[in-house]
Write a protein that holds these residues in place. Structure first.
Motif, PDB file in Angstrom:
ATOM      1  N   LYS A   1       1.548  15.007 -11.203  1.00 14.39           N
ATOM      2  CA  LYS A   1       1.974  15.263 -12.576  1.00 14.39           C
ATOM      3  C   LYS A   1       0.759  15.542 -13.473  1.00 14.39           C
ATOM      4  O   LYS A   1       0.899  15.823 -14.650  1.00 14.39           O
ATOM      5  N   GLY A   2      -0.436  15.436 -12.882  1.00 15.04           N
ATOM      6  CA  GLY A   2      -1.660  15.695 -13.639  1.00 15.04           C
ATOM      7  C   GLY A   2      -2.235  14.469 -14.315  1.00 15.04           C
ATOM      8  O   GLY A   2      -3.123  14.577 -15.150  1.00 15.04           O
ATOM      9  N   VAL A   3      -1.736  13.296 -13.961  1.00 18.80           N
ATOM     10  CA  VAL A   3      -2.201  12.051 -14.569  1.00 18.80           C
ATOM     11  C   VAL A   3      -3.411  11.530 -13.787  1.00 18.80           C
ATOM     12  O   VAL A   3      -3.379  11.469 -12.564  1.00 18.80           O
ATOM     13  N   THR A   4      -4.455  11.173 -14.512  1.00 17.22           N
ATOM     14  CA  THR A   4      -5.602  10.517 -13.886  1.00 17.22           C
ATOM     15  C   THR A   4      -5.214   9.062 -13.670  1.00 17.22           C
ATOM     16  O   THR A   4      -4.956   8.330 -14.620  1.00 17.22           O
ATOM     17  N   VAL A   5      -5.170   8.661 -12.420  1.00 20.35           N
ATOM     18  CA  VAL A   5      -4.697   7.328 -12.065  1.00 20.35           C
ATOM     19  C   VAL A   5      -5.886   6.375 -11.983  1.00 20.35           C
ATOM     20  O   VAL A   5      -6.856   6.657 -11.283  1.00 20.35           O
ATOM     21  N   PRO A   6      -5.800   5.252 -12.680  1.00 16.11           N
ATOM     22  CA  PRO A   6      -6.905   4.286 -12.623  1.00 16.11           C
ATOM     23  C   PRO A   6      -6.969   3.607 -11.255  1.00 16.11           C
ATOM     24  O   PRO A   6      -5.995   3.602 -10.505  1.00 16.11           O
ATOM     25  N   ASN A   7      -8.102   3.043 -10.966  1.00 20.63           N
ATOM     26  CA  ASN A   7      -8.278   2.293  -9.730  1.00 20.63           C
ATOM     27  C   ASN A   7      -7.587   0.943  -9.911  1.00 20.63           C
ATOM     28  O   ASN A   7      -8.178   0.002 -10.431  1.00 20.63           O
ATOM     29  N   THR A   8      -6.320   0.870  -9.517  1.00 18.95           N
ATOM     30  CA  THR A   8      -5.529  -0.348  -9.682  1.00 18.95           C
ATOM     31  C   THR A   8      -4.584  -0.522  -8.508  1.00 18.95           C
ATOM     32  O   THR A   8      -4.196   0.452  -7.870  1.00 18.95           O
ATOM     33  N   HIS A   9      -4.257  -1.778  -8.249  1.00 19.55           N
ATOM     34  CA  HIS A   9      -3.245  -2.110  -7.239  1.00 19.55           C
ATOM     35  C   HIS A   9      -1.986  -2.658  -7.910  1.00 19.55           C
ATOM     36  O   HIS A   9      -1.057  -3.082  -7.228  1.00 19.55           O
TER      37      HIS A   9
ATOM     38  N   GLN B   1       0.825  -1.204   0.000  1.00 24.28           N
ATOM     39  CA  GLN B   1       0.000   0.000   0.000  1.00 24.28           C
ATOM     40  C   GLN B   1       0.863   1.259   0.000  1.00 24.28           C
ATOM     41  O   GLN B   1       0.546   2.242  -0.674  1.00 24.28           O
ATOM     42  N   SER B   2       1.972   1.225   0.729  1.00 20.15           N
ATOM     43  CA  SER B   2       2.832   2.410   0.784  1.00 20.15           C
ATOM     44  C   SER B   2       3.421   2.706  -0.596  1.00 20.15           C
ATOM     45  O   SER B   2       3.454   3.865  -1.027  1.00 20.15           O
TER      46      SER B   2
ATOM     47  N   LEU C   1       3.496   5.919  -5.614  1.00 16.07           N
ATOM     48  CA  LEU C   1       3.478   6.013  -7.077  1.00 16.07           C
ATOM     49  C   LEU C   1       2.288   6.846  -7.553  1.00 16.07           C
ATOM     50  O   LEU C   1       2.421   7.709  -8.423  1.00 16.07           O
ATOM     51  N   LYS C   2       1.117   6.596  -6.974  1.00 18.81           N
ATOM     52  CA  LYS C   2      -0.085   7.334  -7.356  1.00 18.81           C
ATOM     53  C   LYS C   2       0.039   8.812  -7.001  1.00 18.81           C
ATOM     54  O   LYS C   2      -0.399   9.679  -7.770  1.00 18.81           O
ATOM     55  N   ALA C   3       0.640   9.117  -5.859  1.00 21.62           N
ATOM     56  CA  ALA C   3       0.801  10.518  -5.455  1.00 21.62           C
ATOM     57  C   ALA C   3       1.642  11.281  -6.466  1.00 21.62           C
ATOM     58  O   ALA C   3       1.275  12.380  -6.901  1.00 21.62           O
ATOM     59  N   PHE C   4       2.769  10.696  -6.854  1.00 20.37           N
ATOM     60  CA  PHE C   4       3.627  11.359  -7.838  1.00 20.37           C
ATOM     61  C   PHE C   4       2.919  11.499  -9.189  1.00 20.37           C
ATOM     62  O   PHE C   4       3.047  12.516  -9.858  1.00 20.37           O
TER      63      PHE C   4
ATOM     64  N   SER D   1       4.433   5.732 -14.503  1.00 17.52           N
ATOM     65  CA  SER D   1       5.364   6.743 -13.984  1.00 17.52           C
ATOM     66  C   SER D   1       6.427   7.070 -15.024  1.00 17.52           C
ATOM     67  O   SER D   1       6.750   8.235 -15.246  1.00 17.52           O
ATOM     68  N   ARG D   2       6.948   6.042 -15.657  1.00 16.77           N
ATOM     69  CA  ARG D   2       7.961   6.252 -16.707  1.00 16.77           C
ATOM     70  C   ARG D   2       7.373   6.976 -17.919  1.00 16.77           C
ATOM     71  O   ARG D   2       7.968   7.889 -18.452  1.00 16.77           O
ATOM     72  N   GLN D   3       6.193   6.533 -18.352  1.00 13.71           N
ATOM     73  CA  GLN D   3       5.578   7.089 -19.555  1.00 13.71           C
ATOM     74  C   GLN D   3       5.142   8.542 -19.382  1.00 13.71           C
ATOM     75  O   GLN D   3       5.077   9.284 -20.360  1.00 13.71           O
ATOM     76  N   ASN D   4       4.831   8.948 -18.157  1.00 13.36           N
ATOM     77  CA  ASN D   4       4.284  10.279 -17.927  1.00 13.36           C
ATOM     78  C   ASN D   4       5.264  11.249 -17.280  1.00 13.36           C
ATOM     79  O   ASN D   4       4.878  12.339 -16.864  1.00 13.36           O
ATOM     80  N   GLY D   5       6.519  10.857 -17.172  1.00 13.63           N
ATOM     81  CA  GLY D   5       7.528  11.757 -16.626  1.00 13.63           C
ATOM     82  C   GLY D   5       7.335  12.101 -15.162  1.00 13.63           C
ATOM     83  O   GLY D   5       7.639  13.209 -14.734  1.00 13.63           O
TER      84      GLY D   5
END
Length: 173
Positions: free
Chosen positions: A53-61, A40-41, A46-49, A70-74
């Motif tokens: 960056k302005g990325v909409t993060v999907p509901n995923t674990h 979880q940490s 990863l989701k926080a960063f 993270s790599r693709q979106n800088g």
């Protein structure tokens, strides 16, 4: 402005894992609980960063998916080789420790996870004490230029998070 509560939650999950590990019990339920909090940490970090960056993060674990995003979106997160090599294992720690009654994480792997994830937080400047760079008032002043008027981080932890969020832009100046 980036909401840094997810950074705080990620760090709290890590602290919970660390505290539970100090309890002198070496049974499956404890070790699985620690592994779950470690996963979880990392997921929340990863989701926080990504969100900052302005990325909409999907509901995923799925840690591998979040590392790839993270790599693709800088993303500003500094990824470690341990994290990239163990992404699938960490993902299993989220589901298998909760739903597979026959699954158990070995104490050695939990201890390794604690050390490596502590290193991940440290490398990314996510910690309670003010990072070295922010002891320079000039850096702090430049960082404040990204904030709305009359805004100031509440504590050293928040200062560190905002520094990491804007680090790449500060380095360009």
């Amino acid at each position: 402005m980036c909401d840094i509560r997810l950074f705080r939650s990620a760090y709290t999950e890590f602290e919970l894992a660390r505290e539970i590990f100090q309890i002198p019990r070496n049974d499956e339920a404890f070790l699985n609980g620690i592994a779950y909090h470690l996963q979880q940490s990392v997921e929340k970090l990863l989701k926080a960063f990504l969100e900052c960056k302005g990325v909409t993060v999907p509901n995923t674990h799925d840690i591998y998916k979040l590392v790839r995003m993270s790599r693709q979106n800088g993303s500003n997160i500094v990824l470690t080789s341990w994290l990239e090599d163990r992404a699938d294992t960490l993902t299993r720690w989220e589901t298998d420790t909760r739903y597979n009654m026959d699954y158990s994480v070995e104490a050695q792997k939990v201890q390794e996870g604690l050390e490596e994830i502590r290193n991940l937080f440290e490398m990314n400047g996510i910690k309670e004490e003010l990072c070295t760079e922010l002891k320079d008032e000039g850096v702090k002043r430049r960082l404040c230029s990204f904030f709305p008027k009359d805004f100031s981080p509440a504590d050293d932890f928040e200062w560190n998070c905002y520094y990491q969020i804007y680090r790449k832009q500060l380095e360009k100046e």
